[in-house]
Scaffold this motif. Structure first.
Motif, mmCIF file in Angstrom:
data_model
loop_
_atom_site.group_PDB
_atom_site.id
_atom_site.type_symbol
_atom_site.label_atom_id
_atom_site.label_comp_id
_atom_site.label_asym_id
_atom_site.label_seq_id
_atom_site.Cartn_x
_atom_site.Cartn_y
_atom_site.Cartn_z
ATOM 1 N N CYS A 57 0.825 -1.217 0.000
ATOM 2 C CA CYS A 57 0.000 0.000 0.000
ATOM 3 C C CYS A 57 0.855 1.261 0.000
ATOM 4 C CB CYS A 57 -0.940 -0.007 1.202
ATOM 5 S SG CYS A 57 -2.299 -1.197 1.073
ATOM 6 N N ALA A 61 0.641 4.204 -2.715
ATOM 7 C CA ALA A 61 0.348 5.582 -2.300
ATOM 8 C C ALA A 61 1.206 6.601 -3.026
ATOM 9 C CB ALA A 61 0.545 5.726 -0.800
ATOM 10 N N ARG A 64 1.869 9.897 -1.135
ATOM 11 C CA ARG A 64 0.784 10.664 -0.504
ATOM 12 C C ARG A 64 0.779 10.458 1.007
ATOM 13 N NH1 ARG A 64 -1.654 8.293 -4.687
ATOM 14 N NH2 ARG A 64 -2.842 6.861 -3.361
ATOM 15 N N GLU A 321 -6.041 10.523 4.652
ATOM 16 C CA GLU A 321 -5.050 9.508 4.276
ATOM 17 C C GLU A 321 -5.282 8.196 5.035
ATOM 18 O OE1 GLU A 321 -3.316 13.536 3.427
ATOM 19 O OE2 GLU A 321 -4.394 12.603 5.111
ATOM 20 N N GLU A 324 -7.953 6.248 3.296
ATOM 21 C CA GLU A 324 -7.400 5.688 2.059
ATOM 22 C C GLU A 324 -6.515 4.487 2.361
ATOM 23 O OE1 GLU A 324 -4.419 6.963 -1.647
ATOM 24 O OE2 GLU A 324 -5.283 8.513 -0.344
ATOM 25 N N ALA A 325 -5.696 4.593 3.400
ATOM 26 C CA ALA A 325 -4.815 3.490 3.775
ATOM 27 C C ALA A 325 -5.614 2.266 4.200
ATOM 28 C CB ALA A 325 -3.887 3.933 4.899
#
Length: 424
Positions: A57, A61, A64, A321, A324-325
């Motif tokens: 991941c 990313a 980001r 974030e 998203e993670a």
């Protein structure tokens, strides 16, 4: 368990990945960002190959954010206590949290985790099985994204039992018949005074169509189905069909008892299958699986689900974030990787159709069927207290007095519900 009835992880298939897991940092910097790149601290424990997902991941990313894996203790209670204490102190060094399915209500009611809304909620819900999704929901709102799930199956010796039992009564009778013939006969499962015993009882309650709490989770119901389940548990424990160590048995001990050759039946999680292939060559071709036994022959069992969900801390400095993670960590491709390498069943239904699941999960259709009409444990912010009360009253199971214990539990569980439920 149980480590929340989710069952131990599958033995690693690849030595190289095991090495990566062992070398994963147990405590990384929990402080500030990394040269302007947001650092997302992920607190998780249940999968040995989780670091591989974090690395993947981070690569996706593209700068980001950068996730750092903070390894929680193996024991579920220790995991919860560590997170509860830090969240109660409004620690902003926590971002993504791996929560046992029974913790959603407590963490949400304490306002320690953020609600999932908008596109993040849509992505977390898309294709996700209903029972795992409900385990991440509190008061009609989604507070986590289901990462993995679990359910117990009936494992049986096909050389002793050509056709698996469909009910507890049938299984007990088969076991007693085998015992009278001097053959392996035990029904191996979890009977120690801990969460695994609560799960065993909850399986019986749900299969009997009973309820421990009302639908709102704020009042004891403990109906006739719950009372009948007390009788089923007592009959099982006192019928002479359990291992002598039943009242001290947890998941792995039940596996070892069955692998030792004294058991005809085992009620346990899918981790027992790869362990059987590696550790019991004389038995592996004799063991088959079936749906967990029910109460009535005409009514399929409803089995308690386990698993872990990913939540975002209220105090995260980088919530966008963090969401998203979390979505990346529980994506379908990562759920497939975790299923094959760590033995944790996926929550996204389409993953079960992947050809890689055929070898790792020859019983995947049975797991999926049970998950689709499975059962969650009672939903309440005070679940830890409820579980403690239940396990204490149910232990030892052979001494259960259904009507008397039901009356006692109606009072003690209501008292548990009225506590704060922060630390037991």
């Amino acid at each position: 368990m149980a480590e929340r009835s989710r069952g131990p992880g599958r033995r690693r298939r690849f030595a190289a990945l095991a090495t990566v897991a062992l070398l994963a940092p147990g405590v990384a910097a929990c402080g500030g960002d990394d040269g302007g790149v947001p650092v997302i601290n992920v607190y998780y424990s249940t999968e040995q190959s989780f670091q591989k997902l974090v690395d993947d991941c981070n690569q996706q990313a593209q700068g980001r954010y950068r996730m750092v894996y903070q390894v929680l203790p193996r024991a579920a209670d220790e995991q919860r206590v560590q997170m509860v204490r830090r969240l109660a102190a409004e620690d902003d060094g926590m971002d993504v949290l791996g929560l046992d399915v029974t913790w959603t209500a407590e963490f949400a009611s304490a306002k320690w985790i953020r609600e999932w809304t908008g596109a993040a909620k849509d992505e977390a819900s898309r294709g996700t099985l209903q029972q795992p999704l409900e385990s991440a929901t509190y008061e009609g709102k989604l507070f986590a994204a289901p990462k993995n799930t679990n359910t117990q199956l009936l494992w049986y010796r096909s050389d002793l039992v050509p056709n698996p039992p469909k009910t507890w009564d049938e299984m007990i009778q088969m076991s007693q018949d085998l015992k009278s013939q001097g053959k392996p006969y035990e029904i191996d499962t979890m009977g120690a005074q801990y969460e695994g015993l609560v799960v065993l009882y909850n399986n019986m309650v749900a299969s009997a169509g009973g309820k421990i709490l009302n639908d709102d989770g704020n009042k004891v119901e403990f109906d006739q189905g719950a009372v009948d389940a007390l009788g089923t548990l007592q009959k099982f424990a006192s019928s002479g069909v359990t291992n002598p160590s039943f009242t001290n048995t947890q998941e792995d001990a039940a596996r070892l008892q069955f692998q030792g050759g004294s058991g005809a039946f085992q009620l346990n999680y899918p981790f027992v299958w790869p362990a059987l292939q590696e550790g019991a060559p004389d038995l592996k071709d004799k063991v088959k699986w079936a749906r967990y036994p029910g109460i009535d022959a005409g009514t399929p069992s409803k089995v308690t689900i386990g698993g872990f969900n990913l939540a975002v801390s209220t105090y995260s400095k980088h919530p966008e974030e963090a969401f998203e993670a979390a979505l990346c960590l529980r994506s379908p491709e990562h759920q497939l990787f975790s299923a094959v390498n760590d033995g944790v069943p996926p929550t996204v239904e389409s993953v079960y159709d992947d050809p890689q699941m055929d070898e790792a999960y020859p019983f995947k259709d049975d797991i999926l069927a049970q998950l689709k009409d499975g059962s969650n444990r009672p939903v309440t912010p005070a679940y830890q207290n409820l579980s403690t009360v239940l396990s204490a009253t149910l232990s030892p199971p052979a001494d259960i007095r259904p009507e008397q214990d039901a009356e006692q539990l109606r009072g003690s569980i209501q008292d548990a519900l009225e506590s704060k439920g922060v630390l037991p």
